[in-house]
Design a protein around this motif. Structure first.
Motif, PDB file in Angstrom:
ATOM      1  N   VAL A   1       0.853  -1.194   0.000  1.00 36.64           N
ATOM      2  CA  VAL A   1       0.000   0.000   0.000  1.00 36.64           C
ATOM      3  C   VAL A   1       0.884   1.236   0.000  1.00 36.64           C
ATOM      4  CG1 VAL A   1      -1.806   1.220   1.276  1.00 36.64           C
ATOM      5  CG2 VAL A   1      -1.676  -1.269   1.413  1.00 36.64           C
ATOM      6  N   SER A   2       0.547   2.205  -0.836  1.00 36.07           N
ATOM      7  CA  SER A   2       1.358   3.417  -0.902  1.00 36.07           C
ATOM      8  C   SER A   2       0.490   4.637  -1.167  1.00 36.07           C
ATOM      9  CB  SER A   2       2.390   3.282  -2.029  1.00 36.07           C
ATOM     10  OG  SER A   2       3.163   4.463  -2.127  1.00 36.07           O
TER      11      SER A   2
ATOM     12  N   ARG B   1      -4.605   5.872   6.634  1.00 36.51           N
ATOM     13  CA  ARG B   1      -4.957   5.443   7.989  1.00 36.51           C
ATOM     14  C   ARG B   1      -5.411   3.982   7.945  1.00 36.51           C
ATOM     15  NH1 ARG B   1      -9.703   8.769  10.333  1.00 36.51           N
ATOM     16  NH2 ARG B   1     -10.838   7.334   9.003  1.00 36.51           N
ATOM     17  N   PHE B   2      -4.908   3.207   8.868  1.00 40.54           N
ATOM     18  CA  PHE B   2      -5.258   1.785   8.955  1.00 40.54           C
ATOM     19  C   PHE B   2      -6.121   1.563  10.199  1.00 40.54           C
ATOM     20  CE2 PHE B   2      -1.147   2.043   6.842  1.00 40.54           C
ATOM     21  CZ  PHE B   2      -1.232   1.114   5.822  1.00 40.54           C
TER      22      PHE B   2
ATOM     23  N   ARG C   1     -11.561   7.829   0.229  1.00 37.73           N
ATOM     24  CA  ARG C   1     -11.897   6.487  -0.250  1.00 37.73           C
ATOM     25  C   ARG C   1     -11.236   5.423   0.628  1.00 37.73           C
ATOM     26  NH1 ARG C   1     -13.704   5.579  -5.451  1.00 37.73           N
ATOM     27  NH2 ARG C   1     -11.944   4.250  -5.983  1.00 37.73           N
ATOM     28  N   ARG C   2     -11.791   4.241   0.601  1.00 35.91           N
ATOM     29  CA  ARG C   2     -11.413   3.211   1.565  1.00 35.91           C
ATOM     30  C   ARG C   2     -11.315   1.830   0.918  1.00 35.91           C
ATOM     31  NH1 ARG C   2     -14.929   2.599   7.004  1.00 35.91           N
ATOM     32  NH2 ARG C   2     -13.329   4.009   7.750  1.00 35.91           N
ATOM     33  N   ALA C   3     -10.305   1.071   1.365  1.00 31.87           N
ATOM     34  CA  ALA C   3     -10.198  -0.340   0.963  1.00 31.87           C
ATOM     35  C   ALA C   3     -10.388  -1.220   2.192  1.00 31.87           C
ATOM     36  CB  ALA C   3      -8.831  -0.605   0.341  1.00 31.87           C
TER      37      ALA C   3
ATOM     38  N   LEU D   1      -8.977  -2.018   7.447  1.00 27.84           N
ATOM     39  CA  LEU D   1      -9.566  -0.925   6.680  1.00 27.84           C
ATOM     40  C   LEU D   1      -8.420   0.011   6.357  1.00 27.84           C
ATOM     41  CD1 LEU D   1     -12.841  -0.085   8.611  1.00 27.84           C
ATOM     42  CD2 LEU D   1     -12.583  -1.244   6.414  1.00 27.84           C
ATOM     43  N   ILE D   2      -8.296   0.387   5.112  1.00 33.41           N
ATOM     44  CA  ILE D   2      -7.191   1.246   4.684  1.00 33.41           C
ATOM     45  C   ILE D   2      -7.815   2.489   4.053  1.00 33.41           C
ATOM     46  CG2 ILE D   2      -5.027   1.302   3.388  1.00 33.41           C
ATOM     47  CD1 ILE D   2      -5.279  -1.829   3.219  1.00 33.41           C
TER      48      ILE D   2
END
Ligand code: MLT
Ligand code: MN
Ligand code: ZN
Length: 307
Positions: free
Chosen positions: A44-45, A155-156, A192-194, A184-185
């Motif tokens: 993740v970047s 943010r994680f 937006r969120r992954a 949650l990333i």
């Protein structure tokens, strides 16, 4: 924010070294349509320069070699990987830590308390790495957002999930919250969120709520059916016993496809951590076509998402 799939396979990868199931045999044929897959990990970047590794696969070195931008070569000793976040202490998610021992400074490692406990006892990688680069551990608390130094704007948050601690863990049959998490990333710039969960055995309201709030859902794609390994004569274990919810439900209960069907329109849904026995690995299979009809993708190594 960029999310790159470094490895889309479950433990063993595809082909698995000692397996001659139909998928593994076909994945050994070069130029065939079953793509080989390394063991589960994402990177993740925020800026495309510094990357956080989420889970450290036994195939880490091969993964780094196949992504030359993860070696930016700014100094004699360098890497784009600034930290590691762990979802669990399973062999396929932690053994890559050993491959980072040549670091010139302690490795920042983010994980929940039960995972750090396993990595100090049953599989003592943290004290062991103390004899090499050292590890700077950061204890993650489920539900409490955290950020990683050198990876601003992201943010994680760990969400406890029902799955399984590793076979060597004293909590294998009595998991504690934090033994297995979804991440949650959040991209703080775009909102937006992954959602990422390579191991998920059972859905609950919190996990479903977290999935519903995500633009990209990257989730456990280990098995097509819960008895896949038993049916092939490869194991006596049901998917639930090893911590995974199959895509097809059993006995009228919903499977992963049914849960993914309930997510809002426009959610990007991708299965990852796919076991070598799973028929969805064959892009010409009816199972693969069924997933596509539900708007679900099958992860491949090297896939990248912008979130
Ligand atoms: C699992 O998630 O069950 C693993 O892939 C097991 C392993 O690493 O062997
Ligand atoms: Mn696994
Ligand atoms: Zn196989």
């Amino acid at each position: 924010m960029k999310i790159r799939i470094l490895g889309s396979g479950a433990g063993g990868g595809l082909p698995q070294w000692n397996c001659n199931c139909a998928n593994c045999r076909r994945a050994r044929q070069s130029g065939g349509d079953l793509l080989p897959r390394t063991q589960s990990s994402i990177a993740v970047s925020g800026n495309g320069v510094e990357w956080v590794l989420v889970n450290a696969s036994p195939d880490l070195l091969a993964q780094l070699r196949s992504h030359p931008d993860l070696q930016p070569a700014r100094a004699m000793r360098d890497s784009a990987i600034v930290a590691v976040v762990l979802c669990d202490a399973q062999i396929d998610h932690v053994t890559g830590l050993l491959m980072m021992r040549e670091r010139t400074s302690p490795l920042p490692l983010y994980a929940c308390a039960p995972v750090l406990d396993d990595l100090s006892t049953g599989l003592p990688l943290v004290p062991l790495l103390g004899h090499y680069c050292g590890v700077q551990t950061h204890m993650v608390v489920p539900g409490e957002p955290f950020s990683v130094a050198a990876c601003e704007g992201i943010r994680f948050t760990a969400i406890p999930v029902e799955s399984k601690p590793p076979p060597y863990s004293p909590r294998r049959e009595s998991a504690a919250p934090g033994d297995n998490i979804a991440l949650l990333i959040d991209n703080l710039d775009t909102g937006r969120r992954a959602f990422y969960a390579p191991g998920l055995a059972q859905m609950n309201a919190d996990v479903l709520g977290a999935m519903r709030g995500a633009d990209l859902v990257l989730v456990d794609g280990t098995f097509w059916t819960a008895t896949e390994m038993i049916d092939l004569g490869l194991s006596t274990k049901h998917a639930a016993e090893i911590g995974h919810l199959a895509q097809r439900g059993e006995d009228g209960r919903p499977g992963m496809i049914d849960w993914l069907d309930t997510l809002p329109r426009g959610t990007r849904k991708v299965l990852t951590h796919i076991n070598n026995t799973n028929p969805i690995l064959d892009p010409r299979s009816v199972e693969h076509a069924q997933l596509r009809a539900h708007g679900i993708d099958v992860a491949r190594d090297g896939m990248q998402f912008e979130v």
